[in-house]
Design a protein around this motif. Structure first.
Motif, mmCIF file in Angstrom:
data_model
loop_
_atom_site.group_PDB
_atom_site.id
_atom_site.type_symbol
_atom_site.label_atom_id
_atom_site.label_comp_id
_atom_site.label_asym_id
_atom_site.label_seq_id
_atom_site.Cartn_x
_atom_site.Cartn_y
_atom_site.Cartn_z
ATOM 1 N N ASN A 116 1.012 -10.685 -0.241
ATOM 2 C CA ASN A 116 2.015 -10.625 0.824
ATOM 3 C C ASN A 116 1.451 -11.267 2.088
ATOM 4 O O ASN A 116 0.616 -10.684 2.785
ATOM 5 C CB ASN A 116 2.403 -9.166 1.079
ATOM 6 C CG ASN A 116 3.548 -9.023 2.051
ATOM 7 O OD1 ASN A 116 3.804 -9.903 2.871
ATOM 8 N ND2 ASN A 116 4.257 -7.911 1.969
ATOM 9 N N SER A 135 5.476 4.649 -4.732
ATOM 10 C CA SER A 135 6.577 4.059 -3.964
ATOM 11 C C SER A 135 6.991 2.691 -4.481
ATOM 12 O O SER A 135 8.190 2.397 -4.597
ATOM 13 C CB SER A 135 6.198 3.964 -2.483
ATOM 14 O OG SER A 135 6.038 5.241 -1.918
ATOM 15 N N ALA A 136 6.031 1.827 -4.793
ATOM 16 C CA ALA A 136 6.373 0.483 -5.255
ATOM 17 C C ALA A 136 7.083 0.540 -6.607
ATOM 18 O O ALA A 136 8.070 -0.177 -6.825
ATOM 19 C CB ALA A 136 5.123 -0.379 -5.358
ATOM 20 N N TYR A 137 6.602 1.394 -7.491
ATOM 21 C CA TYR A 137 7.235 1.526 -8.809
ATOM 22 C C TYR A 137 8.651 2.071 -8.672
ATOM 23 O O TYR A 137 9.585 1.568 -9.316
ATOM 24 C CB TYR A 137 6.401 2.444 -9.696
ATOM 25 C CG TYR A 137 7.017 2.720 -11.045
ATOM 26 C CD1 TYR A 137 6.999 1.755 -12.046
ATOM 27 C CD2 TYR A 137 7.638 3.937 -11.306
ATOM 28 C CE1 TYR A 137 7.581 1.999 -13.277
ATOM 29 C CE2 TYR A 137 8.229 4.185 -12.533
ATOM 30 C CZ TYR A 137 8.192 3.218 -13.518
ATOM 31 O OH TYR A 137 8.772 3.462 -14.735
ATOM 32 N N GLU A 193 -4.397 -1.635 -10.370
ATOM 33 C CA GLU A 193 -3.856 -0.533 -9.588
ATOM 34 C C GLU A 193 -3.885 0.722 -10.458
ATOM 35 O O GLU A 193 -3.011 0.931 -11.287
ATOM 36 C CB GLU A 193 -2.445 -0.841 -9.104
ATOM 37 C CG GLU A 193 -2.394 -1.963 -8.079
ATOM 38 C CD GLU A 193 -1.090 -2.002 -7.303
ATOM 39 O OE1 GLU A 193 -0.450 -0.938 -7.167
ATOM 40 O OE2 GLU A 193 -0.720 -3.075 -6.832
ATOM 41 N N THR A 223 -4.233 -9.476 -0.987
ATOM 42 C CA THR A 223 -2.800 -9.223 -1.072
ATOM 43 C C THR A 223 -2.076 -10.499 -1.469
ATOM 44 O O THR A 223 -2.581 -11.603 -1.254
ATOM 45 C CB THR A 223 -2.245 -8.725 0.285
ATOM 46 O OG1 THR A 223 -0.830 -8.487 0.170
ATOM 47 C CG2 THR A 223 -2.479 -9.756 1.380
ATOM 48 N N GLY A 271 10.750 -3.687 1.653
ATOM 49 C CA GLY A 271 10.611 -2.368 1.029
ATOM 50 C C GLY A 271 11.549 -1.345 1.637
ATOM 51 O O GLY A 271 12.753 -1.573 1.779
ATOM 52 N N TYR A 272 10.981 -0.222 2.034
ATOM 53 C CA TYR A 272 11.760 0.904 2.550
ATOM 54 C C TYR A 272 12.075 0.780 4.046
ATOM 55 O O TYR A 272 12.676 1.695 4.620
ATOM 56 C CB TYR A 272 11.011 2.215 2.310
ATOM 57 C CG TYR A 272 10.809 2.555 0.853
ATOM 58 C CD1 TYR A 272 11.774 3.266 0.143
ATOM 59 C CD2 TYR A 272 9.654 2.167 0.187
ATOM 60 C CE1 TYR A 272 11.590 3.574 -1.196
ATOM 61 C CE2 TYR A 272 9.461 2.476 -1.156
ATOM 62 C CZ TYR A 272 10.430 3.180 -1.845
ATOM 63 O OH TYR A 272 10.251 3.491 -3.182
ATOM 64 N N GLY A 322 2.519 3.969 1.087
ATOM 65 C CA GLY A 322 3.645 4.602 0.423
ATOM 66 C C GLY A 322 4.502 5.385 1.395
ATOM 67 O O GLY A 322 4.094 5.676 2.530
ATOM 68 N N GLU A 341 10.589 1.846 -6.053
ATOM 69 C CA GLU A 341 11.416 0.794 -5.449
ATOM 70 C C GLU A 341 11.861 -0.217 -6.505
ATOM 71 O O GLU A 341 13.022 -0.633 -6.536
ATOM 72 C CB GLU A 341 10.642 0.088 -4.346
ATOM 73 C CG GLU A 341 11.417 -1.042 -3.686
ATOM 74 C CD GLU A 341 10.574 -1.864 -2.737
ATOM 75 O OE1 GLU A 341 11.047 -2.936 -2.311
ATOM 76 O OE2 GLU A 341 9.449 -1.458 -2.415
ATOM 77 N N ASP A 342 10.933 -0.621 -7.370
ATOM 78 C CA ASP A 342 11.237 -1.629 -8.392
ATOM 79 C C ASP A 342 12.203 -1.105 -9.452
ATOM 80 O O ASP A 342 13.031 -1.860 -9.969
ATOM 81 C CB ASP A 342 9.958 -2.101 -9.073
ATOM 82 C CG ASP A 342 9.083 -2.941 -8.159
ATOM 83 O OD1 ASP A 342 9.598 -3.433 -7.131
ATOM 84 O OD2 ASP A 342 7.893 -3.088 -8.462
ATOM 85 N N ASP A 391 -3.386 0.311 0.371
ATOM 86 C CA ASP A 391 -2.355 0.930 -0.447
ATOM 87 C C ASP A 391 -1.505 1.771 0.486
ATOM 88 O O ASP A 391 -2.035 2.439 1.384
ATOM 89 C CB ASP A 391 -2.947 1.780 -1.569
ATOM 90 C CG ASP A 391 -1.921 2.054 -2.660
ATOM 91 O OD1 ASP A 391 -1.294 1.087 -3.127
ATOM 92 O OD2 ASP A 391 -1.736 3.219 -3.031
#
Length: 209
Positions: A8, A77-79, A32, A6, A169-170, A63, A81-82, A61
């Motif tokens: 992060n 989810s990441a896409y 990915e 990661t 994130g969320y 979401g 969010e971006d 992974d």
């Protein structure tokens, strides 16, 4: 040494709560792949990371799955969010849905190049997406598939107006038991989060590995 793949550092700190000093960060940009489920995405990443590092690896992974949208944004989810932003997702949910229930899911994928004994937790033994994801330059079909052990964690909650300054994130729009993830401190969130629940399962199994 177990390598958590990661970029992060917060994920690594969370993993350390369950795995202690047996885990360290590996900053590796694995492919990915696109899939409608988290498991094959994490499994492919774990195989690619293990082939790169030559060490036991753990890939996750995760979401946000909204009930009323049949689980969307889920693996995307990441896409989302971006491109749209977290607040846009909240507005869409609260405007279009009466039912704002949702869940966070996390799948951890572990690969060390060795086989696994049978157990309740699933094992992905097929590199079925490898050739398509990697492109024509690599002939993955000639390589021995690497088995990957999968561990899932789920936490149920609902989408609310953003509250709290923590997390990422969320987290500010996901409420669990009266508080958003962004309102919780790290210890509180780790104790109930989807990733924490998956890590707890993995940690118990890994101690016997």
């Amino acid at each position: 040494m177990l390598r958590y793949v990661t970029t992060n550092a917060g994920k690594v700190r969370e993993a350390e709560e369950y795995l202690g000093d047996e885990v360290s960060q590996l900053d590796f940009d694995y492919t990915e792949v696109q899939a409608s489920d988290l498991a094959p995405i994490a499994a492919y990443g774990a195989r690619e990371a293990h082939r790169h590092a030559g060490e036991p690896v753990l890939v996750d992974d995760a979401g946000l799955f909204v009930d009323g949208f049949d689980g969307f944004p889920g693996p995307y989810s990441a896409y989302v969010e971006d491109t749209l932003g977290v607040e846009a997702v909240r507005r869409l949910v609260t405007r279009e849905l009466d039912d704002v229930r949702a869940e966070f899911r996390c799948v951890l994928a572990y690969c060390d190049g060795e086989a696994f004994d049978a157990s309740p937790d699933p094992v992905d033994r097929d590199d079925r997406v490898a050739a398509a994801a990697a492109g024509a330059e690599r002939d993955d079909e000639e390589r021995e598939p690497l088995p990957v052990k999968l561990f899932e964690g789920v936490v149920r909650g609902r989408i609310v107006e953003a509250r709290g300054d923590g997390g990422f994130g969320y987290d500010p729009i996901f409420e669990y038991d009266g508080a958003t993830f962004a309102e919780m401190d790290a210890a509180e969130k780790n104790g109930v989060s989807h990733r924490g629940r998956a890590l707890e399962k993995f940690g118990e199994w890994f101690a016997e590995r």
